[in-house]
Design a protein around this motif. Structure first.
Motif, mmCIF file in Angstrom:
data_model
loop_
_atom_site.group_PDB
_atom_site.id
_atom_site.type_symbol
_atom_site.label_atom_id
_atom_site.label_comp_id
_atom_site.label_asym_id
_atom_site.label_seq_id
_atom_site.Cartn_x
_atom_site.Cartn_y
_atom_site.Cartn_z
ATOM 1 N N ASP A 37 0.836 -1.201 0.000
ATOM 2 C CA ASP A 37 0.000 0.000 0.000
ATOM 3 C C ASP A 37 0.872 1.254 0.000
ATOM 4 O O ASP A 37 0.878 2.046 0.948
ATOM 5 N N TYR A 38 1.574 1.427 -1.098
ATOM 6 C CA TYR A 38 2.450 2.584 -1.283
ATOM 7 C C TYR A 38 1.669 3.796 -1.769
ATOM 8 O O TYR A 38 2.144 4.929 -1.647
ATOM 9 N N VAL A 39 0.479 3.569 -2.297
ATOM 10 C CA VAL A 39 -0.302 4.617 -2.965
ATOM 11 C C VAL A 39 -1.696 4.713 -2.356
ATOM 12 O O VAL A 39 -2.046 3.957 -1.454
ATOM 13 N N ASP A 40 -2.485 5.663 -2.883
ATOM 14 C CA ASP A 40 -3.891 5.867 -2.507
ATOM 15 C C ASP A 40 -4.012 6.456 -1.102
ATOM 16 O O ASP A 40 -3.991 5.721 -0.111
ATOM 17 N N GLY A 41 -4.133 7.748 -1.052
ATOM 18 C CA GLY A 41 -4.304 8.410 0.229
ATOM 19 C C GLY A 41 -3.898 9.866 0.138
ATOM 20 O O GLY A 41 -4.708 10.740 -0.141
ATOM 21 N N ASN A 67 -3.179 -4.283 -1.675
ATOM 22 C CA ASN A 67 -4.390 -4.214 -2.483
ATOM 23 C C ASN A 67 -4.491 -2.887 -3.242
ATOM 24 O O ASN A 67 -4.914 -2.855 -4.407
ATOM 25 N N HIS A 68 -4.067 -1.794 -2.628
ATOM 26 C CA HIS A 68 -4.115 -0.509 -3.316
ATOM 27 C C HIS A 68 -3.098 -0.454 -4.459
ATOM 28 O O HIS A 68 -3.349 0.176 -5.497
ATOM 29 N N LYS A 84 -15.491 2.037 -5.941
ATOM 30 C CA LYS A 84 -14.987 1.781 -4.590
ATOM 31 C C LYS A 84 -13.527 2.205 -4.465
ATOM 32 O O LYS A 84 -13.103 2.744 -3.441
ATOM 33 N N TRP A 85 -12.743 1.920 -5.504
ATOM 34 C CA TRP A 85 -11.331 2.338 -5.482
ATOM 35 C C TRP A 85 -11.239 3.854 -5.432
ATOM 36 O O TRP A 85 -10.457 4.416 -4.662
ATOM 37 N N LEU A 86 -12.033 4.537 -6.242
ATOM 38 C CA LEU A 86 -12.008 5.999 -6.261
ATOM 39 C C LEU A 86 -12.379 6.574 -4.896
ATOM 40 O O LEU A 86 -11.802 7.560 -4.439
ATOM 41 N N GLU A 87 -13.327 5.929 -4.227
ATOM 42 C CA GLU A 87 -13.778 6.407 -2.918
ATOM 43 C C GLU A 87 -12.763 6.146 -1.815
ATOM 44 O O GLU A 87 -12.783 6.821 -0.778
ATOM 45 N N THR A 145 -5.140 -12.990 -4.762
ATOM 46 C CA THR A 145 -5.760 -11.811 -4.161
ATOM 47 C C THR A 145 -5.849 -11.903 -2.636
ATOM 48 O O THR A 145 -5.856 -10.880 -1.953
ATOM 49 N N GLY A 146 -5.890 -13.112 -2.109
ATOM 50 C CA GLY A 146 -5.950 -13.265 -0.660
ATOM 51 C C GLY A 146 -4.752 -12.669 0.052
ATOM 52 O O GLY A 146 -4.867 -12.182 1.189
ATOM 53 N N PHE A 147 -3.599 -12.693 -0.591
ATOM 54 C CA PHE A 147 -2.388 -12.165 0.028
ATOM 55 C C PHE A 147 -2.500 -10.677 0.332
ATOM 56 O O PHE A 147 -1.869 -10.189 1.275
ATOM 57 N N TYR A 148 -3.277 -9.959 -0.478
ATOM 58 C CA TYR A 148 -3.355 -8.518 -0.247
ATOM 59 C C TYR A 148 -4.770 -8.008 0.030
ATOM 60 O O TYR A 148 -4.972 -6.797 0.147
ATOM 61 N N TRP A 149 -5.738 -8.925 0.195
ATOM 62 C CA TRP A 149 -7.096 -8.496 0.534
ATOM 63 C C TRP A 149 -7.649 -9.141 1.812
ATOM 64 O O TRP A 149 -8.394 -8.508 2.560
#
Length: 242
Positions: A37-41, A67-68, A84-87, A145-149
């Protein structure tokens, strides 16, 4: 003497990351393991990735996929996005890339592609963004996807009795594969904590950088903890994901 340092979720808080690395007094001999999660914020999402690419030229770095990161990577490659990603921070990453050239974006796509879903070191320690579900260990996981969700590894650790040991019949088999597991993804601020938290043999290093928390690092050998200021205080004109 070299150190192995695990760093929790960043969410575009480059100013806080630079502050944290200064607090650590980073040496070129130190190995850094980033939990994703280096991004989104915050507004420095794209700049954070550029910084990490350069940092890896000076230090041994392991970059775990969050996940991000997966969502931002898909958008960079295909312009795929969802509401959802945008939000939940995606719009901040889109904004952050507006002044980046195609060449710079290609370098970032390469960075995202080369991330690890998980990493195991020589001391039987696992590093993963969210967790894994297969009782036989992460090598046998059915879906990446389980690894990051998936949050169930941490939820399980929180629900365990404090005195349960690996010798007990009811000790979760998932945990028995490793001496320690380092994760991010679910901020410890949700349980009222501000520093990395250990439950069973799991260390959660996500201290809520996307919200009102800071970016944290932990030395896996000494267990010394390092922290930035709360990230929002370094971006006073922004909302982050609050």
């Amino acid at each position: 003497m070299s150190r192995k340092l695990v760093i929790g979720d960043l969410h575009g808080g480059l100013k806080a990351l630079i502050q944290l690395l200064d607090e650590i007094n980073l040496s070129p001999k130190d190995q850094l393991i980033f939990l994703g999660d280096y991004v989104d914020g915050w507004s420095d999402s794209a700049n954070t990735v550029s910084y990490l690419i350069e940092l890896a030229k000076q230090n041994s770095c392991i970059f775990i996929r969050g996940n991000h990161d997966d969502l931002a990577h898909k958008w960079l490659e295909t312009e795929e996005m969802n509401q959802k990603w945008l939000e939940h921070g995606g719009q901040s990453s889109i904004n952050a890339y507006r002044n980046f050239s195609d060449e710079e974006k290609k370098a970032h796509i390469k960075f995202f592609k080369e991330m690890f879903n998980f990493y195991k070191d020589e001391e039987e320690r696992l590093y993963v963004h969210a967790g894994f579900t297969n009782l036989h260990g992460p090598d046998f996981e059915y879906h990446d996807t389980g690894f990051y969700w998936d949050r169930t590894l941490w939820e399980m650790a929180l629900s365990m009795k404090e005195d349960l040991t690996p010798e007990d019949d009811f000790y979760p088999r998932r945990l028995g594969h490793f001496k320690e597991i380092y994760i991010g993804h679910t901020p410890v601020t949700r349980i009222g904590e501000t520093k990395p938290v250990k439950k069973a043999n799991i260390w959660n290093v996500d201290t809520g950088a996307a919200f009102k928390g800071c970016i944290s690092a932990i030395d896996v050998n000494s267990k010394e903890i390092y922290q930035s200021d709360p990230v929002y205080t370094l971006y006073p004109d922004e909302q982050g994901r609050n």
